[in-house]
Write a protein that holds these residues in place. Structure first.
Motif, PDB file in Angstrom:
ATOM      1  N   TYR A  75      42.602  52.646  52.452  1.00  0.00           N
ATOM      2  CA  TYR A  75      42.077  51.331  51.835  1.00  0.00           C
ATOM      3  C   TYR A  75      41.573  50.517  53.232  1.00  0.00           C
ATOM      4  O   TYR A  75      40.699  49.941  53.087  1.00  0.00           O
ATOM      5  N   THR A  76      42.266  50.633  54.020  1.00  0.00           N
ATOM      6  CA  THR A  76      41.942  50.075  55.264  1.00  0.00           C
ATOM      7  C   THR A  76      40.571  50.587  55.937  1.00  0.00           C
ATOM      8  O   THR A  76      39.793  49.549  56.422  1.00  0.00           O
ATOM      9  N   GLN A  77      40.441  51.771  55.895  1.00  0.00           N
ATOM     10  CA  GLN A  77      39.174  52.401  56.320  1.00  0.00           C
ATOM     11  C   GLN A  77      38.179  51.834  55.423  1.00  0.00           C
ATOM     12  O   GLN A  77      36.919  51.560  55.706  1.00  0.00           O
ATOM     13  N   LYS A  78      38.178  51.900  54.078  1.00  0.00           N
ATOM     14  CA  LYS A  78      37.219  51.464  53.013  1.00  0.00           C
ATOM     15  C   LYS A  78      36.840  50.395  52.764  1.00  0.00           C
ATOM     16  O   LYS A  78      35.949  49.989  52.276  1.00  0.00           O
ATOM     17  N   THR A  79      37.841  49.331  53.306  1.00  0.00           N
ATOM     18  CA  THR A  79      37.713  47.943  52.868  1.00  0.00           C
ATOM     19  C   THR A  79      37.193  47.596  51.718  1.00  0.00           C
ATOM     20  O   THR A  79      36.209  46.708  51.391  1.00  0.00           O
ATOM     21  N   PRO A  80      37.839  48.136  50.741  1.00  0.00           N
ATOM     22  CA  PRO A  80      37.206  47.609  49.232  1.00  0.00           C
ATOM     23  C   PRO A  80      37.725  46.259  49.171  1.00  0.00           C
ATOM     24  O   PRO A  80      38.683  45.541  49.586  1.00  0.00           O
ATOM     25  N   LYS A  81      37.223  45.322  47.934  1.00  0.00           N
ATOM     26  CA  LYS A  81      37.834  44.332  47.537  1.00  0.00           C
ATOM     27  C   LYS A  81      39.117  44.733  47.022  1.00  0.00           C
ATOM     28  O   LYS A  81      39.252  45.592  46.127  1.00  0.00           O
ATOM     29  N   ARG A  82      40.119  43.698  47.172  1.00  0.00           N
ATOM     30  CA  ARG A  82      41.434  44.014  46.813  1.00  0.00           C
ATOM     31  C   ARG A  82      41.930  42.781  45.742  1.00  0.00           C
ATOM     32  O   ARG A  82      41.744  41.895  45.948  1.00  0.00           O
ATOM     33  N   ALA A  83      42.982  43.144  45.060  1.00  0.00           N
ATOM     34  CA  ALA A  83      43.604  42.290  44.153  1.00  0.00           C
ATOM     35  C   ALA A  83      44.967  42.192  44.551  1.00  0.00           C
ATOM     36  O   ALA A  83      45.526  43.243  44.957  1.00  0.00           O
ATOM     37  N   TYR A 328      36.220  39.699  48.787  1.00  0.00           N
ATOM     38  CA  TYR A 328      37.366  40.862  49.342  1.00  0.00           C
ATOM     39  C   TYR A 328      38.656  40.492  48.702  1.00  0.00           C
ATOM     40  O   TYR A 328      39.389  41.521  48.703  1.00  0.00           O
ATOM     41  N   VAL A 329      38.857  39.528  48.079  1.00  0.00           N
ATOM     42  CA  VAL A 329      40.189  38.989  47.783  1.00  0.00           C
ATOM     43  C   VAL A 329      39.980  38.562  46.255  1.00  0.00           C
ATOM     44  O   VAL A 329      39.368  37.608  46.111  1.00  0.00           O
ATOM     45  N   ALA A 330      41.159  39.038  45.470  1.00  0.00           N
ATOM     46  CA  ALA A 330      41.272  38.332  44.246  1.00  0.00           C
ATOM     47  C   ALA A 330      42.816  38.053  43.998  1.00  0.00           C
ATOM     48  O   ALA A 330      43.649  38.919  44.539  1.00  0.00           O
ATOM     49  N   VAL A 364      38.613  28.883  47.301  1.00  0.00           N
ATOM     50  CA  VAL A 364      39.960  28.892  46.402  1.00  0.00           C
ATOM     51  C   VAL A 364      39.565  29.172  45.156  1.00  0.00           C
ATOM     52  O   VAL A 364      40.084  30.075  44.283  1.00  0.00           O
ATOM     53  N   THR A 365      38.551  28.280  44.383  1.00  0.00           N
ATOM     54  CA  THR A 365      38.338  28.480  43.118  1.00  0.00           C
ATOM     55  C   THR A 365      37.639  29.642  42.620  1.00  0.00           C
ATOM     56  O   THR A 365      37.263  30.012  41.496  1.00  0.00           O
ATOM     57  N   ASN A 366      37.255  30.387  43.642  1.00  0.00           N
ATOM     58  CA  ASN A 366      36.520  31.869  43.385  1.00  0.00           C
ATOM     59  C   ASN A 366      37.507  33.189  43.656  1.00  0.00           C
ATOM     60  O   ASN A 366      37.058  34.120  43.238  1.00  0.00           O
ATOM     61  N   THR A 367      38.570  32.836  44.141  1.00  0.00           N
ATOM     62  CA  THR A 367      39.545  33.628  44.554  1.00  0.00           C
ATOM     63  C   THR A 367      40.776  33.726  43.657  1.00  0.00           C
ATOM     64  O   THR A 367      41.370  34.982  43.296  1.00  0.00           O
ATOM     65  N   VAL A 368      41.156  32.620  42.918  1.00  0.00           N
ATOM     66  CA  VAL A 368      42.303  32.710  42.288  1.00  0.00           C
ATOM     67  C   VAL A 368      42.081  32.637  40.724  1.00  0.00           C
ATOM     68  O   VAL A 368      41.225  32.163  40.181  1.00  0.00           O
ATOM     69  N   PHE A 369      42.914  33.475  39.992  1.00  0.00           N
ATOM     70  CA  PHE A 369      43.023  33.422  38.749  1.00  0.00           C
ATOM     71  C   PHE A 369      44.534  33.154  38.204  1.00  0.00           C
ATOM     72  O   PHE A 369      45.599  33.425  38.949  1.00  0.00           O
ATOM     73  N   TYR A 370      44.697  32.803  37.143  1.00  0.00           N
ATOM     74  CA  TYR A 370      45.820  32.068  36.501  1.00  0.00           C
ATOM     75  C   TYR A 370      46.062  32.676  35.202  1.00  0.00           C
ATOM     76  O   TYR A 370      45.516  32.512  34.164  1.00  0.00           O
ATOM     77  N   THR A 371      47.302  33.399  34.816  1.00  0.00           N
ATOM     78  CA  THR A 371      47.928  33.767  33.708  1.00  0.00           C
ATOM     79  C   THR A 371      48.936  32.765  33.099  1.00  0.00           C
ATOM     80  O   THR A 371      49.980  32.761  33.654  1.00  0.00           O
ATOM     81  N   ASN A 372      48.652  32.183  31.902  1.00  0.00           N
ATOM     82  CA  ASN A 372      49.807  31.567  31.242  1.00  0.00           C
ATOM     83  C   ASN A 372      50.581  32.410  30.311  1.00  0.00           C
ATOM     84  O   ASN A 372      50.029  33.403  29.819  1.00  0.00           O
ATOM     85  N   HIS A 373      51.749  32.278  30.325  1.00  0.00           N
ATOM     86  CA  HIS A 373      52.772  33.232  29.393  1.00  0.00           C
ATOM     87  C   HIS A 373      53.649  32.544  28.489  1.00  0.00           C
ATOM     88  O   HIS A 373      54.348  32.974  27.795  1.00  0.00           O
ATOM     89  N   THR A 374      53.422  31.266  28.287  1.00  0.00           N
ATOM     90  CA  THR A 374      54.217  30.609  27.346  1.00  0.00           C
ATOM     91  C   THR A 374      53.405  29.142  26.824  1.00  0.00           C
ATOM     92  O   THR A 374      52.729  28.637  27.707  1.00  0.00           O
ATOM     93  N   SER A 823      36.699  41.998  39.531  1.00  0.00           N
ATOM     94  CA  SER A 823      35.630  42.789  40.132  1.00  0.00           C
ATOM     95  C   SER A 823      36.159  43.899  41.185  1.00  0.00           C
ATOM     96  O   SER A 823      35.531  43.567  42.408  1.00  0.00           O
ATOM     97  N   ILE A 824      37.196  44.347  40.842  1.00  0.00           N
ATOM     98  CA  ILE A 824      37.526  45.658  42.073  1.00  0.00           C
ATOM     99  C   ILE A 824      37.185  46.854  41.071  1.00  0.00           C
ATOM    100  O   ILE A 824      37.206  46.950  39.779  1.00  0.00           O
ATOM    101  N   GLU A 825      37.247  48.049  41.935  1.00  0.00           N
ATOM    102  CA  GLU A 825      36.937  49.244  41.444  1.00  0.00           C
ATOM    103  C   GLU A 825      38.027  50.288  41.837  1.00  0.00           C
ATOM    104  O   GLU A 825      38.501  50.248  42.836  1.00  0.00           O
ATOM    105  N   PRO A 826      38.145  51.338  41.106  1.00  0.00           N
ATOM    106  CA  PRO A 826      38.903  52.449  41.412  1.00  0.00           C
ATOM    107  C   PRO A 826      38.462  53.036  42.756  1.00  0.00           C
ATOM    108  O   PRO A 826      37.419  53.019  43.115  1.00  0.00           O
ATOM    109  N   ILE A 827      39.506  53.289  43.655  1.00  0.00           N
ATOM    110  CA  ILE A 827      39.316  53.987  44.870  1.00  0.00           C
ATOM    111  C   ILE A 827      40.284  54.982  45.080  1.00  0.00           C
ATOM    112  O   ILE A 827      41.565  54.796  45.420  1.00  0.00           O
TER     113      ILE A 827
END
Ligand code: Z16
Length: 830
Positions: A75-83, A328-330, A364-374, A823-827
């Motif tokens: 992962y470090t070498q390939k520098t993919p976008k990570r979540a 690069y970050v989600a 910030v608003t392009n990086t962060v995602f929010y899941t509501n559970h209740t 927007s991340i892909e299997p690696i």
């Protein structure tokens, strides 16, 4: 420098020393024996099951480390976008069995362990659960880690390394829940984690924040605490990819807190709740309430600050401009617990990286995602402004500076008050769900109905403000590795044999279960299917026998409700239904009783320690069970068990053995539910309300294969209104239920007065609509009895249910997050 020779010294000597994953039995036993000798400093003659487990676990750990290391380097070498999945809870359960299955080494280990004179099943039982979670939310996080690794996605989890997990539950002879600490690390080494004492960050609390020109501020003073990383290895299924779960432990910066001391804030330096080590000492055991405790807020900030510092450092290592941070970050927020990530990332970008406010907000608003559970109002987190100002002065400034809403609806005061990040009152409070909802790219609920309720109720104004497209749904899922292959090995083997593919294929592509459908018509297959269910029932009975000393009738239908105790989940409805059944049996003649199908009802679950009504429900279940199980007239036909100390490991025994399981929340209250999926995947049929993921399960398996009952969500509000303004006495509305309540009040199950507060929640107000749903609930259970009479048809239902559960794999869910949100892909790690 690039000119350095690598490796130092003689390359062939290095190569000679490298070890790879042990896959053959002789190298496995050799490795185990080596660990007995050196790591444990023991010998064969004084090795017990625990020691043998530890040595075998250390041997598997060595294999995991190799894969984990290769994965991280790749992962470090390939520098993919990570979540990054930020969750205050990860309910992992045991690791040994799961790791062996994912590595494909279980058979080899079993053979080796047998050769060494031990029994695999006994060793598996030695491991303590990692129970760093309350219930569904924490277990979901664990399933998502398993799926991320199995689908070869670059996802890390971030959480806290609590010294004490969810409390251990004891049940007193009177049926009272007692809580005991769970010192899960007390046994010494935890083989599944890698202490990274070199990976540390300083986290500040309190102090002062002084605004500087240009929108920045200087936050200084207060208390500084050290966050130390512990990495938990998360192996994927039949892949080298082994992801990381980084858990933070708190530690005093210098043993003694000089900062607070110097600031003259002596109390903060010495007060135990503020001591650095206290921060990660214990998991809060409340699943649906917020308490406003300072230490809990400290946990939340400690963990988000350390995680973000780590994420930002990793991003800086690839030397890209911060405008590319979202490429690069989600960051996925699991509920509102990590919402401080939003102001914290703003603080880092604005104050430390000197990025202008507007640009920082875009990042910030392009990086962060929010899941509501209740959607339960009592679960929506709010923090008192005075506490926030005291503990996190800079973050409070930032929150005040986020004024997006005011700009769009100037003058619409009602709307602004409804939507404000700050709720008026004494004290004022910060509404974390509003902050989480404004400061991100996407908001999602966890089942179709729930996501619709999020859009139309608690976040309605925000949908009008930000547009519908930001709000979506990802229906929860469960990992079929743990919740089928691991917990139900015989069924897994039958499926593999029937589908004629390698099990790694269907386990990672669960829609393939559809190929089982034609076999529902095959009598020989049905026989095998039913025999496996029967053996799983016997396995559970054996477990109950050895742990509680009770004998279970394995010829009965097994009816299971296991989940946190909560009024909205209506365990009370279940036990009242059981008592109703008991009263009916008592009235029957011996001849009539002969026609009744025997039933064993299992309950398990923990109540929040301060949840009085939930604890009374446990007490009623235990005492009703005592009377009912002792009645010679009925005990062949009806028995009830409350199994103490529900856990992931107990679930693994209960779930494969169920004929039916109950998911009977008041419509509109259970966001999704995930155990419903586990039961159905194992061929247990569902009794439930039209709520949460039950609805999608019914769509998938066919409504004729589930037992639905009760009022629908749109009716709930009206019914509650009627309860308030036109109350009808229980005797009139539901005589059968009134009769049950009278029997309890009359002392049939002892403790004459103790149950009154519980019964009064039904007689008065009945917020969860037991009086409205009782008759139709009993009707559904009658349908179950009828359907069970036709054994062959029942088994067909069971097979069809399993066959249609492909959608509920957490692989499907995590791939939805990966594709449509992150927007991340299997690696793949070679
Ligand atoms: C929790 O387990 C859930 C929601 C919540 O606000 C807090 C906690 Cl600790 C559960 C939901 O109740 C359940 O319906 C859902 O399946 C689960 O979260 C995972 O989404």
């Amino acid at each position: 420098s690039g000119k350095e020779k690598w490796p130092r010294g003689d390359e062939s000597v290095w190569k000679e020393g490298l070890r790879s994953v042990n896959t053959d039995v002789p190298s496995i036993t050799k490795s185990i024996v080596n660990h007995v000798q050196t790591s444990l400093a023991r010998q064969a003659y004084n090795l017990d099951d625990l020691g043998a487990y530890q040595a075998a676990a250390l041997s598997v750990r060595d294999d995991l480390i190799l894969n984990w290391n290769d994965t991280q380097i790749h992962y470090t070498q390939k520098t993919p976008k990570r979540a990054y999945y930020l969750s205050l809870e990860f309910l992992m359960g045991r690791t040994f069995d799961n790791a062996l299955l994912n590595l494909g080494l279980k058979d080899q280990y079993r053979e080796g362990i047998t050769k060494l004179g031990f029994n695999m099943e006994d060793l598996l039982e030695q491991e303590r659960d990692a129970a760093l979670g309350n219930g569904g939310l924490g277990r979901l996080a664990a399933c998502y880690l398993d799926s991320s690794a199995s689908q070869e996605l670059p996802v890390w989890g971030y959480g806290l390394r609590y010294q004490y997990g969810i409390f251990q539950q004891l049940i007193s002879p009177e049926g009272q829940q007692l809580e005991q600490p769970d010192p899960w690390l007390a046994g010494g080494e935890n083989p599944w984690e890698l202490p990274r004492l070199d990976v540390t960050y300083e986290v500040r609390f309190y102090g002062t924040a002084d605004r500087l020109p240009g929108g920045r501020a200087l936050w200084q003073g207060g208390q500084e605490v050290l966050a130390v990383a512990y990495d938990v290895m998360v192996p994927g299924c039949y892949t080298k990819n082994t992801n990381n779960l980084r858990l933070w432990e708190s530690k005093p910066k210098r043993g003694f807190d000089l900062n607070s001391f110097n600031a003259g804030d002596y109390e903060h330096a010495v007060e135990s709740s503020n001591s650095a080590a206290a921060i990660t000492s214990v998991l809060y055991p409340n699943d649906h309430t917020t308490f406003g405790k300072e230490l809990r807020l400290k946990q939340q900030y400690f963990w988000t600050a350390a995680s973000l510092a780590d994420i930002v450092r990793r991003f800086k290592n690839i030397a890209k401009p911060f405008s590319e941070f979202p490429d690069y970050v989600a960051i996925q927020l699991n509920d509102t617990h990590p919402t401080l990530a939003i102001p914290e990332l703003m603080r880092i970008l604005v104050d430390e990286e000197e990025i202008p406010w507007g640009k920082a907000w875009d990042i910030v608003t392009n990086t962060v995602f929010y899941t509501n559970h209740t959607v339960l109002p009592e679960a929506l987190e709010k923090w008192p402004v005075p506490l926030m100002e005291h503990l996190l002065p800079r973050h409070m400034q930032i929150i005040y500076d986020i004024v997006t809403v005011e700009k769009k609806f100037p003058g619409d005061r009602d709307r602004l008050a409804r939507m404000s990040l700050i709720e008026e009152g004494f004290p004022k409070q910060v509404r974390m769900a509003h902050l989480a909802c404004i400061g991100n790219r996407k908001v999602n609920g966890v089942a179709e109905l729930h996501s619709e309720l999020v859009r139309t109720t608690i976040l309605k104004d925000f949908v009008e403000f930000e547009g519908l497209s930001k709000f979506s749904n990802v229906t929860n899922g469960i990992t079929p590795r743990r919740w089928l292959d691991q917990c139900n090995p015989e069924l897994s083997a039958l499926i593999t044999k029937t589908l004629k593919v390698d099990k790694s294929v269907w386990l990672k592509d669960l829609e393939r279960l559809k190929e089982l459908l034609p076999y529902a018509e095959d009598a020989a297959f049905r026989k095998e299917w039913a025999a496996i269910k029967q053996r799983n029932k016997e396995r559970l009975a054996h477990h109950v026998e050895t742990t509680l000393g009770l004998t279970v009738n394995t010829n009965a239908m097994f009816d299971v409700q296991i989940k946190r105790l909560h009024e909205y989940k209506r365990q009370t409805l279940n036990i009242l239904g059981v008592i109703h059944r008991y009263l009916k049996l008592k009235q029957m003649s011996a001849a009539e009783r002969k026609k009744v199908n025997p039933r064993v009802v299992f309950f398990a679950g923990k109540a929040a320690p301060g949840y009085y009504i939930a604890k009374l429900t446990i007490r009623l279940i235990v005492n009703a069970a005592r009377i009912i199980n002792a009645d010679p007239d009925t005990r062949d036909l009806l028995t009830v068990y409350f199994l103490p100390d529900y856990s992931v490991s107990l679930a693994e025994v209960l779930i494969p053995s169920s004929d039916i399981s109950q998911h009977i929340s008041t419509a509109g209250t259970e966001a999704s539910g995930t155990s419903n999926m586990k039961f159905c995947l194992n061929g247990g049929l569902l009794v439930g309300t039209v709520d949460g993921a039950n609805i999608e399960i019914a769509e998938a398996v066919g409504e004729n294969n589930v037992f639905f009952f009760g009022h629908l969500t749109p009716a709930v509000e009206d019914l509650r209104y009627q309860h308030m303004y036109r109350p009808v006495p229980v005797e009139e509305k539901c005589p059968a239920l009134a009769n049950v309540l009278d029997k309890i009040s009359g002392g049939m199950f002892g403790d004459r007065e103790v149950y009154e507060p519980l019964l009064n929640t039904i007689r008065q107000g009945d917020f969860y609509l037991l009086t409205d749903d009782f008759d139709s609930y009993i009707g559904a259970l009658d349908m179950v009895d009828k359907a069970y009479l036709d054994k062959e048809e029942w088994i067909k239902k069971s097979i069809r249910t399993t066959a249609n559960m492909g959608k509920f794999s957490s692989d499907r869910a995590i791939l939805e997050y990966a594709e449509s949100f992150w927007s991340i892909e299997p690696i793949k790690v070679p």
